[in-house]
Design an enzyme around this catalytic site. Structure first.
Site: not given
Ligand code: ZN
Length: 252
Positions: A41, A108, A126
């Site tokens: 991100r 993750i 996630h």
């Protein structure tokens, strides 16, 4: 309190950890950057270059499934060889000492499990990208198998039941895992020390947990490079490198 220097940060954190009996760490991408895992991100991160594939596109379009897998194989250089960092090892030490009933992560990468925390005590909001499963029957598949089939057949393979095989992650547009959400809420509600580590605490549901913990009487520590919305209500804010801050707690 914003820690004015690294020593003060470590000393204050040590006091809080020693005084706590139920510590719940909540981790984001920042804890894994020293392990070579990219922060998708972040500005310049993968998701600013490659638009994420929505879940509904994955299930409705074979070319999207193939593209999704091509991208995942391309990441194997960073994910495949990654080892836990100092932050992971420190949290594993606290877990071994019986102080951490469970850990909640947005990551993750499986590095908390790799650091020695039992899988059932890692709550993954996630999902997990280090293995795959069938979206219909949930059968587990290893990435090496998927890759071999992809490379020999030219397309992402389907499950023997006919279902689509996808990494065990939660994609954009895919429902949050209800059991993980419930567990995370319970942990946040019942802890006496909540450690938010390496998360900007912006993305829902991450943003809800520090507040939930604080409202239920926990002390709140935020360790993150950048300021967060919750710094004002935190008992301790640390903006130094996560590995430097948590390193002293390895083995304690
Ligand atoms: Zn299946």
């Amino acid at each position: 309190m914003i820690a004015p220097d690294l020593d003060t940060a470590v000393n204050r954190l040590r006091d809080l950890i020693e005084g706590a009996t139920r510590i719940v760490p909540f981790t984001g991408a920042g804890i894994s950057t020293e392990c070579g895992i990219p922060d998708f991100r972040s500005p310049g991160g993968l998701w600013t270059k490659n638009k994420p594939i929505q879940f509904e596109d994955f299930v409705s379009n074979r070319e999207m499934r193939d593209e999704s897998w091509r991208r995942r194989f391309a990441l194997e250089d960073s994910f495949g060889g990654a080892k836990p960092g100092r932050g992971h090892l420190a949290l594993a030490s606290l877990h071994r000492a019986g102080k951490v009933p469970g850990l909640v992560t947005q990551n993750i990468d499986n590095l908390h499990q790799d650091s020695g925390i039992t899988a059932q005590d890692v709550v993954e909001l996630h999902g997990n990208t280090t293995y795959a499963h069938c979206l219909d029957c949930a059968k587990r598949y290893e990435l090496a198998w998927v890759r071999e089939k992809f490379e020999t057949g030219g397309h992402a393979p389907d499950c023997e039941c006919g279902g689509y095989i996808k990494t065990a992650t939660i994609s954009f547009g895919q429902a949050m895992p209800a059991d993980a959400m419930q567990r995370a809420e319970e942990l946040a509600t019942q802890c006496d020390l909540f450690l938010a580590i390496g998360s900007s605490l912006v993305v829902w549901p991450a943003a809800g947990f520090p507040l939930l913990a604080k409202r239920n009487g926990a002390a709140l520590v935020i360790i993150n490079r950048e300021p967060t919305e919750f710094d004002e209500i935190a008992d301790l804010v640390v903006r130094y490198d996560i590995g430097d801050v948590l390193g002293p707690f390895i083995g304690h």
